[in-house]
Design an enzyme around this catalytic site. Sequence first.
Site, mmCIF file in Angstrom:
data_model
loop_
_atom_site.group_PDB
_atom_site.id
_atom_site.type_symbol
_atom_site.label_atom_id
_atom_site.label_comp_id
_atom_site.label_asym_id
_atom_site.label_seq_id
_atom_site.Cartn_x
_atom_site.Cartn_y
_atom_site.Cartn_z
ATOM 1 N N GLY A 274 -8.310 -6.808 2.559
ATOM 2 C CA GLY A 274 -7.131 -6.643 3.409
ATOM 3 C C GLY A 274 -6.382 -7.939 3.647
ATOM 4 N N LYS B 52 -17.083 -12.952 6.824
ATOM 5 C CA LYS B 52 -18.523 -12.721 6.945
ATOM 6 C C LYS B 52 -19.217 -12.559 5.603
ATOM 7 C CE LYS B 52 -18.650 -9.914 11.131
ATOM 8 N NZ LYS B 52 -18.731 -8.454 11.136
ATOM 9 N N GLY C 217 -12.927 -2.545 1.936
ATOM 10 C CA GLY C 217 -14.372 -2.312 2.015
ATOM 11 C C GLY C 217 -14.902 -1.483 0.850
ATOM 12 N N ARG D 153 0.815 -1.213 0.000
ATOM 13 C CA ARG D 153 0.000 0.000 0.000
ATOM 14 C C ARG D 153 0.851 1.266 0.000
ATOM 15 N NH1 ARG D 153 -4.086 -1.077 4.577
ATOM 16 N NH2 ARG D 153 -4.889 1.010 4.167
#
Length: 367
Positions: free
Chosen positions: A321, A193, A346, A34
């Site tokens: 991530g 999730k 996200g 990053r």
Amino acid sequence: MKYLSRLKPNQLKDKICLLRLDLNIEDEKKDNFRLQSILPTIKFLTNRGAKVIILSHRGRPQKTKNLKLKTKNCSLKPYVKILSQLLKKPVRFIKNLNMPNILTSDVNILENLRFSVGEERNDKQFAKKLASLGDFYVNDAFAVCHRENASVAVITQFLPSYAGLLLEKEIKNLDSVMKGFKRPLIVILGGAKVSDKIGLINNFLGKADYFLIGGAIANTFFASQGLPVGDSLYEPNISNILTSDVDRLILPVDLVIHQRKILDIGPETIKNYQKIIKKAKTLIWNGPMGMFEDKRFVKGTTAIAAAILKNKKAKIIIGGGETTAALLKDKNYKLKTNVFVSTGGGAMLEYLAGKKLPGIEALKRLA
Ligand code: ADP
Ligand code: MG
């Protein structure tokens, strides 16, 4: 939308650029991917004679009961050294907005925007104050474009505004799998999730040829079918996600189980998935196949990563991530030009869900 890449040197010379970056990097010493991804835009600007004020947030500074701001590990100060080493240039720290606006260095970093309440409130006055520091604004922080924050959204009302080089690359690459893609389109989904990823699933249900499911997400799918999952991580209250298009949602056929927990996909599943991955012409991967942080359960993720990178024909988008961390852990991976690794997290999930991101909309409105 206007792009920084289209600006001519004479439009940049001696101008001050407010450059929104994502320096919200947990381990700034390790996350080289990053850090490297933000350098081209800084260099593009400074090589053409612009001065840069970097804007970013870091962590979640919180007010304590006596209203003192807890700022431990939230300062952007460490980036002065990190960026000056990477850029081989002096970098100056601007502690707060009230410091005199004389820029003695080409590259300057303003302290964590979230130390001001206006940032997360998308406050106009705060954005105006930020805007007064520069001549134009560049958003190169795709990872925060889903946040309606002052330095991402409302600020574009006050300055000429452009998408930076990284944001431009993110948008172009992600758009290439949203429409006009080649078939078969394979979506590989794992991680923790389902609820984080349901938007992406819904958006691609009508488009993808196959979904390959792994990680704790598979457990949730099993549970929603009434299958026992023991003590595995899963989401109990998600139902009906599997009822439609079952034939295109491929679930693991064998699993690695430890202490009543499903922690990785098994060898047969790996083989099945490899076969499908080989045929893909377009491929999206988000979410590890198992609890890869533990070496005993890393095999599924590594095997799937290797199979994906072996496919040289497909347009490949990888993001998330943990997914990125798992992929880049292995230094032997050479990413080919057909592979794009998103810095989005996200924001990428929301973009691929077909949602409008406030940061991108704010740039478009002014076009
Ligand atoms: P990303 O950040 O790439 O989008 P997620 O945040 O959705 O990925 O999920 C990553 C996490 O999911 C990892 O920390 C990993 O350990 C965990 N995970 C994956 N599979 C399992 C599993 N079967 N049981 C428990 N945790 C899992
Ligand atoms: Mg994650």
